[in-house]
Design an enzyme around this catalytic site. Sequence first.
Site, PDB file in Angstrom:
ATOM      1  N   HIS A  16      19.552  47.866  47.732  1.00 13.64           N
ATOM      2  CA  HIS A  16      20.313  48.913  47.399  1.00 13.64           C
ATOM      3  C   HIS A  16      20.383  49.811  48.631  1.00 13.64           C
ATOM      4  O   HIS A  16      19.261  50.102  49.175  1.00 13.64           O
ATOM      5  CB  HIS A  16      20.336  50.080  46.270  1.00 13.64           C
ATOM      6  CG  HIS A  16      20.302  49.361  44.690  1.00 13.64           C
ATOM      7  ND1 HIS A  16      19.592  49.616  43.805  1.00 13.64           N
ATOM      8  CD2 HIS A  16      21.394  48.373  44.635  1.00 13.64           C
ATOM      9  CE1 HIS A  16      20.227  48.722  42.785  1.00 13.64           C
ATOM     10  NE2 HIS A  16      21.114  48.168  43.319  1.00 13.64           N
TER      11      HIS A  16
ATOM     12  N   ALA B 221       3.516  64.530  35.130  1.00 16.94           N
ATOM     13  CA  ALA B 221       4.512  65.528  34.454  1.00 16.94           C
ATOM     14  C   ALA B 221       4.567  64.922  32.861  1.00 16.94           C
ATOM     15  O   ALA B 221       5.352  65.850  32.301  1.00 16.94           O
ATOM     16  CB  ALA B 221       5.839  65.185  35.189  1.00 16.94           C
ATOM     17  N   GLY B 222       4.030  63.976  32.558  1.00 17.33           N
ATOM     18  CA  GLY B 222       3.919  63.683  31.165  1.00 17.33           C
ATOM     19  C   GLY B 222       4.804  62.510  30.740  1.00 17.33           C
ATOM     20  O   GLY B 222       4.936  62.179  29.428  1.00 17.33           O
TER      21      GLY B 222
ATOM     22  N   VAL C  43       3.926  56.197  31.878  1.00 17.15           N
ATOM     23  CA  VAL C  43       3.942  55.143  33.031  1.00 17.15           C
ATOM     24  C   VAL C  43       2.967  53.807  32.906  1.00 17.15           C
ATOM     25  O   VAL C  43       1.760  54.050  32.868  1.00 17.15           O
ATOM     26  CB  VAL C  43       3.770  55.854  34.391  1.00 17.15           C
ATOM     27  CG1 VAL C  43       3.977  54.772  35.734  1.00 17.15           C
ATOM     28  CG2 VAL C  43       4.745  56.861  34.493  1.00 17.15           C
TER      29      VAL C  43
END
Length: 622
Positions: free
Chosen positions: A287, A309-310, A313
């Site tokens: 891309h 950040a929560g 992952v």
Amino acid sequence: MVGSPRSPGAFGLSHAGQLFTRETQAIFYNWKQLPVQRMLDFDFLCGRKTPSVAVIVQPGSHGGFQKVFFGREEVAIPQVGTIEEAAAAFPKADVFVNFASFRSAFESSLEALKQPTIRVCAIIAEGVPERDTKQLIAYARQHNKIIIGPATVGGVQAGAFKIGDAAGTLDNIIACKLYRPGSVGFVSKSGGMSNEMYNVIARAADGIYEGIAIGGDAFPGSTLSDHCLRYQNIPQVKMIVVLGEIGGQDEYSLVDALKAGRITKPVVAWVSGTCAKLFKSEVQFGHAGAKSGGDAESAQAKNSALSAAGAIVPGSFEELEGTVRKVYGELVGQGVITPAEDSKPPEVPMDLGVAKKLGKVRAPTHVICTISDDRGEEPTYGGVTMSELMEADANIGDAIGLLWFKRRLPRYATKFIEMCVVLCADHGPCVSGAHNTIVTSRAGKDLISCLVSGLLTIGPRFGGAIDDAARYFKQACDAGQEPDDFVEAMKRKGIRVPGIGHRIKSKDNRDKRVELLQRYARKHFPSIRYLDYAITVENYTLQKAANLVLNVDGCIGALFLDLLSSVGMFTPAEVQEVVDIGYLNGLFVLARSIGLIGHALDQKRLQQPLFRYPWDEVLYTK
């Protein structure tokens, strides 16, 4: 009302809810048969009652329809020439699917966004200039519109609506269970990876509720976080899956939203491109936006920020499916998700072309052709390629030999055919065919009309006697009939001998064309049996009147019989078939077309006025 598919406007995209429903309809710009058919196949698969494409905008068209299938029935979708016309005629079609090229994507998208009925604009084209995209984004935000793309495959509302080619083939759609809604909201930059992730989510969970590919350009019209914030507002979405990629800052807006508590639903995220660290220099992935511009834009940095950040992952892309499965299972165990019930979707009928390739149907052909073929790398005439013809210095006689007689005739034969075309191309402006063409041209008609008006005069009295001359000469000669018996027998039947007689030429003023053809045939033809017979007939008819000479029609008819009979390529039955079908008059039609076109163009070049006979050239009588 937040969450309503009709009300993103007052709150902007971040506060919008569901974009599409089972009633959503689209304006499709720049007709492409396959994407439209795929949209309607998806509609049928989902059990929609109406097609999702309401109208097609084809720039420059003046109305009409495009035919596509909706399930088992063929339907006609209206086609108009402008976006404004489409929006006015179909005000409920609030999605604009833009398949324009990158050259015209900006103008057409901006015009669509200016229509008050359009809410969502999907821009498929890659390579839209960044300056143009930024202008579209600014306009959309100012007017509370939503852009998906550019460089997008679109999106899918499972069981309701899809854009263009999103989600790929029917087999993939069924495997991903996209015909009914699941519990997962998905967003990605990549359209191709979206198809893969729909499969992953269908295996690891109960499928997606909605999936969006925002596009791979550096400046997408809507961002990953925009759609995640929407999913937060959709009650049916119980968890969110995000697939980001190396390059840009888009993922950090999602990080901010998570930290601010604006997204509270579980988010499983992965940023692809971790392998870029293995390269010593900067790497440009597929891309335009997939290019790391620094450490912060690396996949590793983004994955770490999302995790902090929560977001949930995984350790690698390979672990992503297992992570989705784990989170989904926990939500099911907590009673947050009630797994969607599986159902068997209706079977979309297979297209005839596909079924034929798979050997599932036998379909009769509509036309038989034995003279030419245009399916290969180059067209062929009678199995001979264009390259072979050009290398052999082929002439019009070669083309006629292959296309009419299905033979590659010897050079003397093709030269004879070419002579006939040249000698019969024109006979002045006074003959009936030329006269009709001239009158028609002077009436201001187009070239084709002028040509046809002249050709329509060809028949038994003008230029159409070659076949009849060949037919009668052959019958008499083959039967051994004496010339005087032949002529008198024709007279008793009330039939003039075709190929004999001329209005101007006579015994003492021979037709030069006939002399040239006879001279060539005597020199090159293996046999001139039929010509010799025609000449003995002429000798007898000249005893009756000086103008009963062998004319050019009779000469060509007799010589063609000699050619076909002596060239060694045709059986007697095939020669007879040529005469019976009417091949030979075709030669006169072909040749005289050259002259008729010339007369039509000549009159136009001279700017001649409308033709009208003077009164003194008409006999008025009672």
